[in-house]
Design a protein around this motif. Structure first.
Motif, PDB file in Angstrom:
ATOM      1  N   LEU A 162      -2.127  13.274  21.367  1.00  0.00           N
ATOM      2  CA  LEU A 162      -2.463  12.102  22.174  1.00  0.00           C
ATOM      3  C   LEU A 162      -3.380  12.476  23.332  1.00  0.00           C
ATOM      4  O   LEU A 162      -4.340  11.754  23.638  1.00  0.00           O
ATOM      5  CB  LEU A 162      -1.190  11.433  22.706  1.00  0.00           C
ATOM      6  CG  LEU A 162      -0.326  10.731  21.665  1.00  0.00           C
ATOM      7  CD1 LEU A 162       0.944  10.205  22.313  1.00  0.00           C
ATOM      8  CD2 LEU A 162      -1.097   9.602  21.016  1.00  0.00           C
ATOM      9  N   LEU A 163      -3.092  13.588  23.988  1.00  0.00           N
ATOM     10  CA  LEU A 163      -3.966  14.054  25.063  1.00  0.00           C
ATOM     11  C   LEU A 163      -5.359  14.371  24.527  1.00  0.00           C
ATOM     12  O   LEU A 163      -6.376  14.012  25.128  1.00  0.00           O
ATOM     13  CB  LEU A 163      -3.379  15.291  25.732  1.00  0.00           C
ATOM     14  CG  LEU A 163      -2.200  15.065  26.663  1.00  0.00           C
ATOM     15  CD1 LEU A 163      -1.635  16.392  27.134  1.00  0.00           C
ATOM     16  CD2 LEU A 163      -2.608  14.207  27.833  1.00  0.00           C
ATOM     17  N   PHE A 164      -5.409  15.052  23.393  1.00  0.00           N
ATOM     18  CA  PHE A 164      -6.691  15.383  22.776  1.00  0.00           C
ATOM     19  C   PHE A 164      -7.494  14.125  22.473  1.00  0.00           C
ATOM     20  O   PHE A 164      -8.680  14.038  22.791  1.00  0.00           O
ATOM     21  CB  PHE A 164      -6.471  16.185  21.485  1.00  0.00           C
ATOM     22  CG  PHE A 164      -7.683  16.234  20.614  1.00  0.00           C
ATOM     23  CD1 PHE A 164      -8.749  17.061  20.931  1.00  0.00           C
ATOM     24  CD2 PHE A 164      -7.766  15.437  19.489  1.00  0.00           C
ATOM     25  CE1 PHE A 164      -9.883  17.092  20.145  1.00  0.00           C
ATOM     26  CE2 PHE A 164      -8.895  15.459  18.694  1.00  0.00           C
ATOM     27  CZ  PHE A 164      -9.958  16.289  19.024  1.00  0.00           C
ATOM     28  N   MET A 165      -6.875  13.134  21.854  1.00  0.00           N
ATOM     29  CA  MET A 165      -7.587  11.908  21.499  1.00  0.00           C
ATOM     30  C   MET A 165      -8.017  11.134  22.739  1.00  0.00           C
ATOM     31  O   MET A 165      -9.068  10.481  22.742  1.00  0.00           O
ATOM     32  CB  MET A 165      -6.729  11.028  20.587  1.00  0.00           C
ATOM     33  CG  MET A 165      -6.583  11.591  19.179  1.00  0.00           C
ATOM     34  SD  MET A 165      -8.151  11.977  18.361  1.00  0.00           S
ATOM     35  CE  MET A 165      -8.759  10.355  17.997  1.00  0.00           C
ATOM     36  N   GLY A 166      -7.208  11.212  23.795  1.00  0.00           N
ATOM     37  CA  GLY A 166      -7.594  10.560  25.040  1.00  0.00           C
ATOM     38  C   GLY A 166      -8.857  11.160  25.616  1.00  0.00           C
ATOM     39  O   GLY A 166      -9.794  10.454  26.005  1.00  0.00           O
ATOM     40  N   TYR A 167      -8.908  12.473  25.679  1.00  0.00           N
ATOM     41  CA  TYR A 167     -10.092  13.128  26.212  1.00  0.00           C
ATOM     42  C   TYR A 167     -11.256  13.121  25.222  1.00  0.00           C
ATOM     43  O   TYR A 167     -12.412  13.207  25.624  1.00  0.00           O
ATOM     44  CB  TYR A 167      -9.775  14.564  26.639  1.00  0.00           C
ATOM     45  CG  TYR A 167      -8.938  14.608  27.892  1.00  0.00           C
ATOM     46  CD1 TYR A 167      -9.427  14.105  29.086  1.00  0.00           C
ATOM     47  CD2 TYR A 167      -7.660  15.129  27.885  1.00  0.00           C
ATOM     48  CE1 TYR A 167      -8.668  14.128  30.241  1.00  0.00           C
ATOM     49  CE2 TYR A 167      -6.883  15.155  29.036  1.00  0.00           C
ATOM     50  CZ  TYR A 167      -7.394  14.654  30.213  1.00  0.00           C
ATOM     51  OH  TYR A 167      -6.651  14.667  31.349  1.00  0.00           O
ATOM     52  N   ASN A 168     -10.959  13.005  23.956  1.00  0.00           N
ATOM     53  CA  ASN A 168     -12.015  12.964  22.944  1.00  0.00           C
ATOM     54  C   ASN A 168     -12.845  11.685  23.044  1.00  0.00           C
ATOM     55  O   ASN A 168     -13.973  11.648  22.567  1.00  0.00           O
ATOM     56  CB  ASN A 168     -11.407  13.094  21.540  1.00  0.00           C
ATOM     57  CG  ASN A 168     -12.460  13.313  20.476  1.00  0.00           C
ATOM     58  OD1 ASN A 168     -13.481  13.933  20.717  1.00  0.00           O
ATOM     59  ND2 ASN A 168     -12.200  12.791  19.296  1.00  0.00           N
ATOM     60  N   THR A 169     -12.314  10.651  23.680  1.00  0.00           N
ATOM     61  CA  THR A 169     -13.098   9.426  23.830  1.00  0.00           C
ATOM     62  C   THR A 169     -14.357   9.660  24.653  1.00  0.00           C
ATOM     63  O   THR A 169     -15.332   8.938  24.506  1.00  0.00           O
ATOM     64  CB  THR A 169     -12.267   8.307  24.494  1.00  0.00           C
ATOM     65  OG1 THR A 169     -11.809   8.766  25.759  1.00  0.00           O
ATOM     66  CG2 THR A 169     -11.110   7.889  23.637  1.00  0.00           C
ATOM     67  N   PHE A 170     -14.336  10.693  25.496  1.00  0.00           N
ATOM     68  CA  PHE A 170     -15.517  10.999  26.303  1.00  0.00           C
ATOM     69  C   PHE A 170     -16.568  11.775  25.525  1.00  0.00           C
ATOM     70  O   PHE A 170     -17.732  11.818  25.938  1.00  0.00           O
ATOM     71  CB  PHE A 170     -15.131  11.818  27.542  1.00  0.00           C
ATOM     72  CG  PHE A 170     -14.227  11.091  28.481  1.00  0.00           C
ATOM     73  CD1 PHE A 170     -14.621   9.914  29.091  1.00  0.00           C
ATOM     74  CD2 PHE A 170     -12.970  11.591  28.760  1.00  0.00           C
ATOM     75  CE1 PHE A 170     -13.791   9.249  29.965  1.00  0.00           C
ATOM     76  CE2 PHE A 170     -12.135  10.930  29.628  1.00  0.00           C
ATOM     77  CZ  PHE A 170     -12.545   9.760  30.229  1.00  0.00           C
ATOM     78  N   SER A 171     -16.193  12.409  24.430  1.00  0.00           N
ATOM     79  CA  SER A 171     -17.133  13.287  23.731  1.00  0.00           C
ATOM     80  C   SER A 171     -18.319  12.521  23.145  1.00  0.00           C
ATOM     81  O   SER A 171     -19.437  13.038  23.141  1.00  0.00           O
ATOM     82  CB  SER A 171     -16.427  14.098  22.648  1.00  0.00           C
ATOM     83  OG  SER A 171     -15.970  13.277  21.612  1.00  0.00           O
TER      84      SER A 171
END
Length: 150
Positions: free
Chosen positions: A118-127
């Motif tokens: 979940l943390l990964f997908m949250g920060y992945n939105t910025f990629s």
């Protein structure tokens, strides 16, 4: 030309001004659990509900949305001179950014589990926005450098 879908040129500078403080606040609130007192909502959850009554602080959410919006303003604001060639560069950059976003998402799905996912997908939105901005600005810089040499 579909430049009507782009934001006005001056909004890019608002996005640039907000990017550093919002990103810094996002890191501070996410890693060090820093909270701004004025973003605390007293009694956000009522007692007697499924969850217990508590005060909720929205610093992380504020920073997340602020970082996302600042990157959005930078990425999708018009250039001072917007023509068909710049539109093509935008499209190429967006396509590459989407390819990398998809690859990162697939790799993250294979590597991360449970809450880390979940943390990964949250920060992945910025990629997606980050790769687009970096690639588009790099190509624009290279084109400007090429044009000044002629």
């Amino acid at each position: 030309m579909l430049t009507k879908l782009l934001l006005p040129y001056r909004l890019k500078f608002i996005g640039l001004a907000l990017l550093l403080p919002m990103t810094l606040l996002l890191i501070l609130s996410g890693v060090y659990e820093y909270e701004l007192s004025w973003l605390t909502w007293d009694g956000f959850r009522k007692t007697g509900d499924l969850f217990y009554g508590s005060d909720e602080n929205f610093t992380y959410e504020f920073a997340y949305i602020g970082t996302f919006l600042s990157m959005f303003l930078i990425a999708f604001s018009k250039e001072k001179i917007e023509d068909e060639y710049i539109q093509k560069l935008r499209l190429d950059s967006l396509l590459l950014a989407f390819y990398l976003y998809s690859l990162i998402s697939i790799l993250g799905t294979l590597v991360f589990y449970s809450f880390d996912y979940l943390l990964f997908m949250g920060y992945n939105t910025f990629s997606l926005q980050l790769v687009f901005i970096i690639r588009f600005r790099w190509v624009m810089y290279r084109q400007q450098e090429t044009l000044t040499l002629i």
